[in-house]
Design a protein around this motif. Structure first.
Motif, PDB file in Angstrom:
ATOM      1  N   UNK A   1      17.935  -2.653  -4.594  1.00 56.18           N
ATOM      2  CA  UNK A   1      17.173  -1.622  -5.290  1.00 56.18           C
ATOM      3  C   UNK A   1      17.364  -0.277  -4.601  1.00 56.18           C
ATOM      4  N   UNK A   2      17.308   0.784  -5.389  1.00 51.87           N
ATOM      5  CA  UNK A   2      17.499   2.128  -4.850  1.00 51.87           C
ATOM      6  C   UNK A   2      16.542   3.104  -5.506  1.00 51.87           C
ATOM      7  N   UNK A   3      16.243   4.183  -4.784  1.00 53.17           N
ATOM      8  CA  UNK A   3      15.661   5.377  -5.389  1.00 53.17           C
ATOM      9  C   UNK A   3      16.807   6.343  -5.670  1.00 53.17           C
ATOM     10  N   UNK A   4      16.787   6.964  -6.831  1.00 47.82           N
ATOM     11  CA  UNK A   4      17.879   7.852  -7.246  1.00 47.82           C
ATOM     12  C   UNK A   4      17.293   9.205  -7.637  1.00 47.82           C
ATOM     13  N   UNK A   5      17.825  10.254  -7.040  1.00 42.03           N
ATOM     14  CA  UNK A   5      17.436  11.627  -7.356  1.00 42.03           C
ATOM     15  C   UNK A   5      18.670  12.382  -7.811  1.00 42.03           C
ATOM     16  N   UNK A   6      18.609  12.952  -9.001  1.00 45.96           N
ATOM     17  CA  UNK A   6      19.714  13.744  -9.551  1.00 45.96           C
ATOM     18  C   UNK A   6      19.187  15.135  -9.867  1.00 45.96           C
ATOM     19  N   UNK A   7      19.839  16.146  -9.318  1.00 41.90           N
ATOM     20  CA  UNK A   7      19.466  17.524  -9.622  1.00 41.90           C
ATOM     21  C   UNK A   7      20.694  18.287 -10.086  1.00 41.90           C
ATOM     22  N   UNK A   8      20.487  19.201 -11.008  1.00 40.52           N
ATOM     23  CA  UNK A   8      21.584  20.006 -11.518  1.00 40.52           C
ATOM     24  C   UNK A   8      21.138  21.415 -11.816  1.00 40.52           C
ATOM     25  N   UNK A   9      22.012  22.378 -11.573  1.00 40.26           N
ATOM     26  CA  UNK A   9      21.715  23.785 -11.836  1.00 40.26           C
ATOM     27  C   UNK A   9      22.904  24.432 -12.528  1.00 40.26           C
ATOM     28  N   UNK A  10      22.658  25.024 -13.681  1.00 44.76           N
ATOM     29  CA  UNK A  10      23.720  25.756 -14.363  1.00 44.76           C
ATOM     30  C   UNK A  10      24.039  27.022 -13.560  1.00 44.76           C
TER      31      UNK A  10
ATOM     32  N   UNK B   1      14.201  11.663 -11.188  1.00 47.23           N
ATOM     33  CA  UNK B   1      13.894  10.808 -10.037  1.00 47.23           C
ATOM     34  C   UNK B   1      13.435   9.454 -10.564  1.00 47.23           C
ATOM     35  N   UNK B   2      14.113   8.380 -10.120  1.00 47.75           N
ATOM     36  CA  UNK B   2      13.767   7.009 -10.525  1.00 47.75           C
ATOM     37  C   UNK B   2      13.618   6.169  -9.261  1.00 47.75           C
ATOM     38  N   UNK B   3      12.609   5.309  -9.251  1.00 49.94           N
ATOM     39  CA  UNK B   3      12.360   4.481  -8.074  1.00 49.94           C
ATOM     40  C   UNK B   3      12.628   3.010  -8.359  1.00 49.94           C
ATOM     41  N   UNK B   4      13.270   2.362  -7.385  1.00 53.40           N
ATOM     42  CA  UNK B   4      13.442   0.912  -7.414  1.00 53.40           C
ATOM     43  C   UNK B   4      14.338   0.396  -8.517  1.00 53.40           C
ATOM     44  N   UNK B   5      15.525   0.988  -8.665  1.00 51.74           N
ATOM     45  CA  UNK B   5      16.430   0.610  -9.756  1.00 51.74           C
ATOM     46  C   UNK B   5      17.817   0.272  -9.218  1.00 51.74           C
ATOM     47  N   UNK B   6      18.639  -0.282 -10.108  1.00 55.75           N
ATOM     48  CA  UNK B   6      20.052  -0.487  -9.805  1.00 55.75           C
ATOM     49  C   UNK B   6      20.760   0.862  -9.915  1.00 55.75           C
ATOM     50  N   UNK B   7      21.501   1.229  -8.878  1.00 53.32           N
ATOM     51  CA  UNK B   7      22.098   2.566  -8.826  1.00 53.32           C
ATOM     52  C   UNK B   7      23.080   2.790  -9.977  1.00 53.32           C
TER      53      UNK B   7
ATOM     54  N   UNK C   1       0.808  -1.217   0.000  1.00 53.43           N
ATOM     55  CA  UNK C   1       0.000   0.000   0.000  1.00 53.43           C
ATOM     56  C   UNK C   1       0.842   1.268   0.000  1.00 53.43           C
ATOM     57  N   UNK C   2       2.066   1.190   0.520  1.00 44.28           N
ATOM     58  CA  UNK C   2       2.903   2.378   0.647  1.00 44.28           C
ATOM     59  C   UNK C   2       4.141   2.343  -0.244  1.00 44.28           C
ATOM     60  N   UNK C   3       4.189   1.388  -1.163  1.00 44.17           N
ATOM     61  CA  UNK C   3       5.419   1.249  -1.941  1.00 44.17           C
ATOM     62  C   UNK C   3       5.132   0.715  -3.333  1.00 44.17           C
ATOM     63  N   UNK C   4       5.517   1.498  -4.331  1.00 39.87           N
ATOM     64  CA  UNK C   4       5.512   1.080  -5.726  1.00 39.87           C
ATOM     65  C   UNK C   4       6.844   1.488  -6.330  1.00 39.87           C
ATOM     66  N   UNK C   5       7.301   0.751  -7.326  1.00 35.42           N
ATOM     67  CA  UNK C   5       8.585   1.055  -7.948  1.00 35.42           C
ATOM     68  C   UNK C   5       8.422   1.064  -9.465  1.00 35.42           C
ATOM     69  N   UNK C   6       9.497   1.496 -10.146  1.00 33.94           N
ATOM     70  CA  UNK C   6       9.506   1.494 -11.601  1.00 33.94           C
ATOM     71  C   UNK C   6       9.168   2.826 -12.229  1.00 33.94           C
ATOM     72  N   UNK C   7       8.824   3.819 -11.399  1.00 32.57           N
ATOM     73  CA  UNK C   7       8.458   5.123 -11.944  1.00 32.57           C
ATOM     74  C   UNK C   7       9.707   5.944 -12.252  1.00 32.57           C
ATOM     75  N   UNK C   8       9.648   6.687 -13.353  1.00 30.86           N
ATOM     76  CA  UNK C   8      10.747   7.558 -13.748  1.00 30.86           C
ATOM     77  C   UNK C   8      10.172   8.888 -14.207  1.00 30.86           C
ATOM     78  N   UNK C   9      10.731   9.977 -13.723  1.00 23.88           N
ATOM     79  CA  UNK C   9      10.298  11.301 -14.155  1.00 23.88           C
ATOM     80  C   UNK C   9      11.499  12.238 -14.191  1.00 23.88           C
ATOM     81  N   UNK C  10      11.518  13.112 -15.187  1.00 28.13           N
ATOM     82  CA  UNK C  10      12.607  14.088 -15.275  1.00 28.13           C
ATOM     83  C   UNK C  10      12.068  15.371 -15.879  1.00 28.13           C
TER      84      UNK C  10
END
Length: 401
Positions: free
Chosen positions: A355-364, A377-383, A278-287
């Motif tokens: 499995x890991x959640x990965x968040x990458x942010x960048x600013x010029x 941001x990607x959920x439930x992946x190999x880092x 109920x509190x966990x889903x994986x496989x989502x990717x957004x950028x």
């Protein structure tokens, strides 16, 4: 009129092979979750959705599984195996339950389908709808079904005119838009179980992790090998749609800071959510890419505005029992001949090691009145696989004056 008549006859033919599946709290004896299931392959086997029985899978000490027949008979169920990627589970009963249903290939688009189950726990029901084909550009490739599936019908069979299972009820979006798991994935799961004579899978949790690792790694590697189209976002050209399962939208804003700043934004994401609990889903990717520029602000004011937009956010709905805290590192990198402040954050899964959640942010940070933000941001992946994808994305960034 023919569809109504066939619905009635199918109801009579299959009702002895379709059951309500119940997850029972051992402490209270009351239902926590209800769904549907149907006899498949052997008289004592039921097929259903993974999400129907997930509470039991994640906490078997506190929950049990039962079936309820249309005649009121009940009995215990045990888990044999799951396909978490396609939301399927196979259960075994304490006695023979009925005649196994057969499976068949999906008929042509426009064909009438009949979805059976136990909506809202109100009793055995059938929903007539139309096959609208496979969603080939989604990761799960479910069947689009124009019928109103309701809560409690999950795990029930969707039949063709001949009474064969072509799909398994899995989800609804309302307004007669629903989804079925194609029967081919159930056939694949049954074929694996025949090899072990349908013995319960040992180390089920390890098997789920392997399934997730295989799927998400395949997704990232496929994206990395795809040819990418570059689109202009301000003075940058960047990869937009990394894969056919990704959709991108314009997210540009007007009148930012009283019209003093021009904002151009592109948001991309997939539609995948592999349900674990109920509190966990994986496989989502957004950028997201966002460009800012202004010829009406002095540089210090522009910088203050830009800095306010570049706030690291690492919070989402997951809980402490599912994931560790984010660990982040920040560096300055040259990307497309511009200087970026890059932050990479990672948190691991406690129950799904590897499995890991990965968040990458960048600013010029190399221009006085121009800014560019990147967030992924990607959920439930190999880092390592996710960082390889991000690295290739950066290699494709192009600066254009």
């Amino acid at each position: 009129m023919q569809a109504v008549d066939r619905s009635s006859s199918l109801y009579a033919e299959v009702q002895q092979s379709i059951y309500q599946v119940r997850i029972i709290n051992r402490k209270t004896g009351h239902k926590r979750t209800i769904g549907s299931g149907f006899v498949i392959e052997r008289p004592n086997l039921l097929a259903t959705n993974y999400h129907v029985v997930s509470a039991y899978i994640n906490d078997p000490d506190n929950y049990s599984m039962e079936y309820l027949a249309t005649n009121g008979a009940t009995g215990l169920l045990e888990l044999i195996d799951v396909d978490v990627l396609h939301d399927l589970a196979v259960l075994v009963a304490d006695k023979e339950l009925g005649k196994p249903l057969k499976t068949a290939a999906l008929p042509e688009k426009g064909a009438t389908l009949y979805a059976f189950g136990n909506p809202l726990g109100l009793g055995f029901s059938v929903v007539t709808g139309t096959n609208n084909g496979l969603l080939t550009e989604s990761e799960d490739k479910n069947i689009l079904f124009s019928g109103n599936l309701n809560s409690g019908m999950s795990g029930g069979p969707a039949l063709n005119e001949h009474g064969a299972v072509v799909g398994v009820n899995v989800a609804t979006a309302g307004n007669a838009v629903s989804f079925l798991v194609a029967s081919e994935y159930l056939n694949d799961l049954l074929a694996q179980l025949r090899l072990t004579d349908f013995k319960p899978r040992p180390n089920l949790h390890e098997s789920i992790v392997r399934q997730l690792n295989f799927s998400t790694t395949e997704m990232l590697q496929r994206m990395r090998s795809n040819p990418w189209k570059l689109v202009s976002v301000g003075n940058f050209k960047v990869p937009s749609r990394l894969d056919k399962t990704i959709n991108c939208w314009d997210g540009s804003e007007s009148n930012e800071d009283h019209g003093l700043v021009n904002v151009i934004s592109v948001n991309c994401s997939n539609e995948r959510e592999i349900y674990l609990d109920d509190k966990l889903s994986v496989g989502n990717m957004q950028y997201q890419y966002t460009w800012y520029d202004s010829d009406k602000m002095i540089p210090p004011r522009f910088y203050r505005m830009y800095e306010a937009q570049n706030m690291d956010e690492t919070d989402n709905k997951t809980t402490k029992e599912n994931v560790s805290a984010f660990k982040c590192s920040t560096n300055f990198l040259a990307i497309a001949n511009q200087t970026f402040k890059m932050t990479i954050c990672r948190r691991g899964y406690i129950r799904y090691q590897g499995l890991s959640d990965v968040l990458v942010t960048g600013a010029m940070v190399s221009q006085k009145r121009q800014g560019f933000l990147f967030e992924l941001f990607i959920t439930g992946v190999d880092f390592k696989e996710s960082i390889s994808l991000v690295k290739k994305m950066f290699e494709n960034f192009q600066w254009q004056n």
